[in-house]
Design a protein around this motif. Structure first.
Motif, PDB file in Angstrom:
ATOM      1  N   ARG A 164       7.389   3.886 -14.131  1.00  0.00           N
ATOM      2  CA  ARG A 164       8.230   4.425 -15.204  1.00  0.00           C
ATOM      3  C   ARG A 164       8.442   5.916 -14.940  1.00  0.00           C
ATOM      4  O   ARG A 164       7.527   6.720 -15.056  1.00  0.00           O
ATOM      5  CB  ARG A 164       7.563   4.220 -16.564  1.00  0.00           C
ATOM      6  CG  ARG A 164       8.511   4.515 -17.743  1.00  0.00           C
ATOM      7  CD  ARG A 164       7.828   4.276 -19.068  1.00  0.00           C
ATOM      8  NE  ARG A 164       8.800   4.305 -20.162  1.00  0.00           N
ATOM      9  CZ  ARG A 164       8.537   4.756 -21.381  1.00  0.00           C
ATOM     10  NH1 ARG A 164       7.333   5.222 -21.666  1.00  0.00           N
ATOM     11  NH2 ARG A 164       9.456   4.732 -22.306  1.00  0.00           N
ATOM     12  N   PHE A 165       9.675   6.265 -14.580  1.00  0.00           N
ATOM     13  CA  PHE A 165      10.008   7.624 -14.161  1.00  0.00           C
ATOM     14  C   PHE A 165      10.508   8.477 -15.317  1.00  0.00           C
ATOM     15  O   PHE A 165      11.233   8.009 -16.192  1.00  0.00           O
ATOM     16  CB  PHE A 165      11.094   7.593 -13.085  1.00  0.00           C
ATOM     17  CG  PHE A 165      10.588   7.298 -11.706  1.00  0.00           C
ATOM     18  CD1 PHE A 165      10.259   8.334 -10.829  1.00  0.00           C
ATOM     19  CD2 PHE A 165      10.434   5.997 -11.275  1.00  0.00           C
ATOM     20  CE1 PHE A 165       9.798   8.072  -9.554  1.00  0.00           C
ATOM     21  CE2 PHE A 165       9.972   5.719  -9.996  1.00  0.00           C
ATOM     22  CZ  PHE A 165       9.652   6.752  -9.133  1.00  0.00           C
TER      23      PHE A 165
ATOM     24  N   GLU B  58       0.833  -1.206   0.000  1.00  0.00           N
ATOM     25  CA  GLU B  58       0.000   0.000   0.000  1.00  0.00           C
ATOM     26  C   GLU B  58       0.867   1.255   0.000  1.00  0.00           C
ATOM     27  O   GLU B  58       0.541   2.251  -0.666  1.00  0.00           O
ATOM     28  CB  GLU B  58      -0.926  -0.010   1.216  1.00  0.00           C
ATOM     29  CG  GLU B  58      -1.896   1.163   1.252  1.00  0.00           C
ATOM     30  CD  GLU B  58      -2.844   1.102   2.433  1.00  0.00           C
ATOM     31  OE1 GLU B  58      -3.645   2.037   2.592  1.00  0.00           O
ATOM     32  OE2 GLU B  58      -2.776   0.121   3.197  1.00  0.00           O
ATOM     33  N   ARG B  59       1.985   1.212   0.745  1.00  0.00           N
ATOM     34  CA  ARG B  59       2.898   2.355   0.753  1.00  0.00           C
ATOM     35  C   ARG B  59       3.472   2.610  -0.639  1.00  0.00           C
ATOM     36  O   ARG B  59       3.567   3.747  -1.086  1.00  0.00           O
ATOM     37  CB  ARG B  59       4.046   2.116   1.749  1.00  0.00           C
ATOM     38  CG  ARG B  59       3.650   2.189   3.213  1.00  0.00           C
ATOM     39  CD  ARG B  59       4.892   2.328   4.084  1.00  0.00           C
ATOM     40  NE  ARG B  59       5.832   1.231   3.894  1.00  0.00           N
ATOM     41  CZ  ARG B  59       5.846   0.118   4.627  1.00  0.00           C
ATOM     42  NH1 ARG B  59       4.967  -0.020   5.604  1.00  0.00           N
ATOM     43  NH2 ARG B  59       6.745  -0.829   4.406  1.00  0.00           N
TER      44      ARG B  59
ATOM     45  N   TRP C  83       2.459   3.807 -14.013  1.00  0.00           N
ATOM     46  CA  TRP C  83       2.790   2.783 -13.035  1.00  0.00           C
ATOM     47  C   TRP C  83       1.709   1.701 -13.083  1.00  0.00           C
ATOM     48  O   TRP C  83       0.596   1.927 -13.559  1.00  0.00           O
ATOM     49  CB  TRP C  83       2.898   3.355 -11.619  1.00  0.00           C
ATOM     50  CG  TRP C  83       1.584   3.867 -11.062  1.00  0.00           C
ATOM     51  CD1 TRP C  83       1.033   5.098 -11.256  1.00  0.00           C
ATOM     52  CD2 TRP C  83       0.664   3.122 -10.256  1.00  0.00           C
ATOM     53  NE1 TRP C  83      -0.179   5.190 -10.615  1.00  0.00           N
ATOM     54  CE2 TRP C  83      -0.426   3.999  -9.992  1.00  0.00           C
ATOM     55  CE3 TRP C  83       0.651   1.842  -9.723  1.00  0.00           C
ATOM     56  CZ2 TRP C  83      -1.518   3.589  -9.216  1.00  0.00           C
ATOM     57  CZ3 TRP C  83      -0.426   1.451  -8.963  1.00  0.00           C
ATOM     58  CH2 TRP C  83      -1.499   2.309  -8.710  1.00  0.00           C
ATOM     59  N   HIS C  84       2.067   0.513 -12.591  1.00  0.00           N
ATOM     60  CA  HIS C  84       1.074  -0.541 -12.421  1.00  0.00           C
ATOM     61  C   HIS C  84       1.499  -1.438 -11.259  1.00  0.00           C
ATOM     62  O   HIS C  84       2.683  -1.476 -10.893  1.00  0.00           O
ATOM     63  CB  HIS C  84       0.880  -1.368 -13.692  1.00  0.00           C
ATOM     64  CG  HIS C  84       2.094  -2.161 -14.100  1.00  0.00           C
ATOM     65  ND1 HIS C  84       3.079  -1.659 -14.930  1.00  0.00           N
ATOM     66  CD2 HIS C  84       2.484  -3.430 -13.782  1.00  0.00           C
ATOM     67  CE1 HIS C  84       4.009  -2.562 -15.124  1.00  0.00           C
ATOM     68  NE2 HIS C  84       3.677  -3.648 -14.434  1.00  0.00           N
TER      69      HIS C  84
ATOM     70  N   ASP D  46       2.963   5.894  -3.084  1.00  0.00           N
ATOM     71  CA  ASP D  46       4.106   6.627  -3.633  1.00  0.00           C
ATOM     72  C   ASP D  46       4.012   6.728  -5.153  1.00  0.00           C
ATOM     73  O   ASP D  46       4.269   7.785  -5.737  1.00  0.00           O
ATOM     74  CB  ASP D  46       5.416   5.935  -3.253  1.00  0.00           C
ATOM     75  CG  ASP D  46       5.779   6.119  -1.790  1.00  0.00           C
ATOM     76  OD1 ASP D  46       5.144   6.958  -1.129  1.00  0.00           O
ATOM     77  OD2 ASP D  46       6.697   5.425  -1.322  1.00  0.00           O
ATOM     78  N   ALA D  47       3.662   5.619  -5.801  1.00  0.00           N
ATOM     79  CA  ALA D  47       3.574   5.603  -7.261  1.00  0.00           C
ATOM     80  C   ALA D  47       2.525   6.587  -7.758  1.00  0.00           C
ATOM     81  O   ALA D  47       2.755   7.330  -8.722  1.00  0.00           O
ATOM     82  CB  ALA D  47       3.256   4.191  -7.749  1.00  0.00           C
TER      83      ALA D  47
END
Length: 222
Positions: free
Chosen positions: A95-96, A44-45, A62-63, A49-50
């Motif tokens: 993906r940043f 969950e954290r 993100w996934h 964040d994502a």
């Protein structure tokens, strides 16, 4: 009429613009409830964040996987009953765009025992990849024309004229950008939650083409 067939190739380079990382949450415990609770909390954290990175523009996408659990029997000692071990796991992939944000995030999540950070996959943006691939294909044709001209001149022939163009091989061409290229992460003071320093470097975009030319022999005037 003489035929000349050559393979032209070209290489384009561009600095990495995207970095994809997978962080897995994993925990083993004597009971499935304990393992699931630890992983669900850690997972969950990561999801939070994502989402925050995407909303801030630091991440492109993100996934997340669902939490799953497995079970095995662990050998304890001679004459002792085997011990049941339950392992729960889940992963988040982000993906940043912002490599500094990525480094800070990895520095934080790496402090938790439940988190395992995978390798970084460096890539280009879709737009840059298309541009570099187009440039590489254009240069590959030019390379083929130059090669054919060299062969024709060496053989005493006229100027080659393109008769056919095709990509090498019979299978569909693979994407030119090495998206699966793995990079090495250099960790700095991980025990203090410091950011991770990355050296993305440049990625290569390659193109190759087979070109068949028709060439007329040079006429000699007597």
């Amino acid at each position: 009429m003489v035929e000349i067939t050559v393979c032209g190739s070209a290489l384009e380079r561009a600095s990495a613009e995207r970095a994809t990382v997978t962080v897995q949450s994993r925990w083993s415990a004597p009971s499935p409830e304990a393992a699931m609770h630890a992983v669900a909390e850690a997972h969950e954290r990561l999801v939070t964040d994502a989402e925050a990175h995407e909303q801030a523009g630091a991440a492109e996408s993100w996934h997340a996987d669902r939490v799953w659990i497995s079970h095995h029997e662990e050998w304890v000692g001679e004459g002792q009953p085997r011990r049941s071990v339950y392992t729960a796991a889940a992963a988040v992939t982000v993906r940043f765009r912002d490599f500094d944000a990525l480094g800070s995030w990895i520095g934080r999540v790496g402090l938790h025992q439940t988190h395992e950070v995978g390798g970084i996959q460096w890539s280009l943006s879709d737009e840059t990849e298309r541009e570099r691939a187009k440039a590489a294909r254009t240069r590959a044709i030019a390379d083929a024309v130059e090669r054919a001209g060299d062969y024709a001149a060496a053989a005493g022939l006229g100027t080659p004229v393109i008769a056919a163009i095709q990509e090498p091989g019979t299978m569909p061409p693979m994407p030119p950008s090495p998206k699966s290229r793995m990079a090495t992460m250099a960790m700095e003071a991980a025990d203090s939650g410091a950011a991770i320093s990355f050296e993305a470097g440049e990625l290569e975009v390659r193109a190759a083409v087979e070109v068949r030319f028709a060439v007329e022999p040079q006429r000699h005037i007597e």
